[in-house]
Structures are given as C-alpha cells and as structure tokens.
Scaffold this active site. Sequence first.
Site, short mmCIF file in Angstrom:
data_model
loop_
_atom_site.label_atom_id
_atom_site.label_comp_id
_atom_site.label_asym_id
_atom_site.label_seq_id
_atom_site.Cartn_x
_atom_site.Cartn_y
_atom_site.Cartn_z
N ILE A 146 1.02 -1.10 0.03
CA ILE A 146 0.20 0.17 -0.26
C ILE A 146 0.87 1.35 -0.07
CG2 ILE A 146 -1.83 -1.13 1.08
CD1 ILE A 146 -0.55 0.15 4.05
N ASP A 147 0.27 2.17 -0.23
CA ASP A 147 1.19 3.12 -0.57
C ASP A 147 2.07 3.60 0.41
OD1 ASP A 147 0.43 2.94 -3.31
OD2 ASP A 147 -0.94 5.21 -2.88
N ARG A 148 2.62 4.53 0.83
CA ARG A 148 3.29 4.77 1.85
C ARG A 148 2.74 6.11 2.67
NH1 ARG A 148 9.40 7.88 2.11
NH2 ARG A 148 9.54 8.47 4.50
N ARG A 252 -6.96 6.69 -5.37
CA ARG A 252 -6.19 8.53 -5.73
C ARG A 252 -6.77 9.38 -6.60
NH1 ARG A 252 -0.21 8.37 -3.22
NH2 ARG A 252 -0.58 10.35 -2.86
#
Length: 329
Positions: A146-148, A252
Amino acid sequence: MAVVAQVKVEPDEAGLRLDRWFKLHYPGLGFGHLQKLLRSGQIRVDGGRAKADMRVAPGQMIRVPPMEADAARERSGPLTMNTIRDRHDGDVLSQMLLYEDEKVLVFNKPAGLAVQGGSGVSRHVDSMLEAWRNKKGEKPRLVHRIDRDTSGILVVARTRGAAVSLTKAFRERDTQKVYWAIVKGVPREREGRISTYLVKEATPDGDRMRIARHGDAGADHALTHYRVVEALAQNFAWLEMEPYTGRTHQLRVHAAHLGHAIIGDPKYFEEDPNWEFPGGVQKRLHLHARRIRIPHPDGRGIIDQAAPLPPHMVQTFNLFGFDESLSES
C-alpha cells in the site's frame, strides 16, 4: 506494586479461545501486546506455554503477568511516524499487529511508513520484518503493498508456501479490500463504478499515474466501486472505496477523476485559490485501508480483519461528525 496473578477459568468460560478470554477480562490489552506476552512465555496455562487460539477449560489456571503498566506505556501515544521513531522494530511490529497465526500476519501500517525501500526511505516494513525471523531463519514475506502515505491493512506471509498462496489470491482477485477516504465535495451519484485506463508518467515531482485510453502504451485497466457513507453538507464526503484491480495510486487517481479528490493528497489534489483547507484538519492523505477479506493459505476459511483509523483521520472524523458505525466495513 505489580504482581503476577493466577486466574482460574470459570465454568461458564469453557471453550473460550484464550485471546477471547483475555479480551473479556482485560479489554484494554491490545492484541499485539497479548501476542508478545504469549511468545515470551509470560502468559501460561496450567504452567505451560499457550497460544492465542487454544481453548480454555474450567478449573485451568492462567498466569497473568504484571502487564498493565507495559500495556499502558505502549498505548500511551498513537501509532505515528513520530511515536515509532526511537522504538525497536520488533516492538513497533507488535503494536501494529492485528492478526497472527503460524502462516499469516496482518498489520495496521501507520501513514508515512513505506512498505519497501526506495529513494529517500530510511525505514520501511520490509526491513523491519528482519526482527521477526523465525528459528529456521525465515523472514516474513510481503505479498502486496500500500502507498507510503496510506494507512491501514497490510498482509504478510510467514512462510514461503503462504506467500505463494496469498500472492496468488491478490493476483487472481480473490480478495476483498475496502478503503475509507474523505474527499472534497460530494459525488452526485451516491454509489457507482469508476472504470478507466491508467498509465504511469514521469514528472519533475516523481512518477504519477494519469487517465489513459484503451490501447495506449503501458496503460492498464482499473476498476473501482465507491459508496458515499456520509457527507458534510456539500463540502466533504466519506467514501468507502473497493478496488477490483490493484493499480498504483488507483483510488487516488479515481477519486480525482470523479471530481472529488482525496483531501491532503500531495499528488492528485489540485489546489484551488478560492478554497481553503479546513481548519483543524491535518494536511495529510485521508485514505485508509480499512478491511480485507482473503482466503487463508491453508484453505481453512477466510481471514477477515479491519484496521482502526489513523490519528489524523480520527481527528477529521470527530471534527466533521462522521459516525463510524454507519459503515458496513
């Protein structure tokens, strides 16, 4: 003064899992801390080591260590990049832990902590997992990312075989992933699907994804379902978002494509000179991997876990008056 207690299992507690027994008697004890006490042998049943899933029987004596002070200390602050900065990797993983068995770990990753290394990344989950190598020398394995800046559910395999099975489940879309997001404005359709093609492009600020056309070089199909759970007038909405594909930055980009970008998104939220970021809301990405349902690698049912919100989203939920009980996840 803290002392070790010996607590007797009552007749009406027959058959309870040990972790459920502790949740009943010590509701303030976090699951990660309980697992650490079990692994270190500080919790015992009739003098023997025990696991979280063992069933207790009437008359058994459960050794309860003087854990309240340690547990309170671990819970004294929220899990953020600041609160974990000076702590040992193993301790941080314990506090992040939501679920554990002999094959699978499920963590609640704080926002800002990268899953893997990269440019400018000094600490990440993959390197932290070195602290949890087993006696055979096996290090837990990542099976997805998952994104930072996204917080929430991260599934990790404890064995090579489990990694193969879990990776296959993600690749073949046998998993159900639900994210919570707070977006600017309120979508006209309260529920819908977003279907686009996405392609990665290099920019002065790093790689980002953009909407593409079918047939464009490097373009992949991306499909997301969303539902408006609650709205604050026409200013903000809390969305449940379920990605059917797993493209980079998919949710996003899709939120922005819908015309309702996720607030605090440094890549896809376009600043409007006529709009001010709301006071009392942290300017951080408001996207959280809330829940996952994934087949257990041993074929014994479904792992179903939900992750509590990160502190900055708790703050925003409270400010906007959003009610978590309204969600289906």
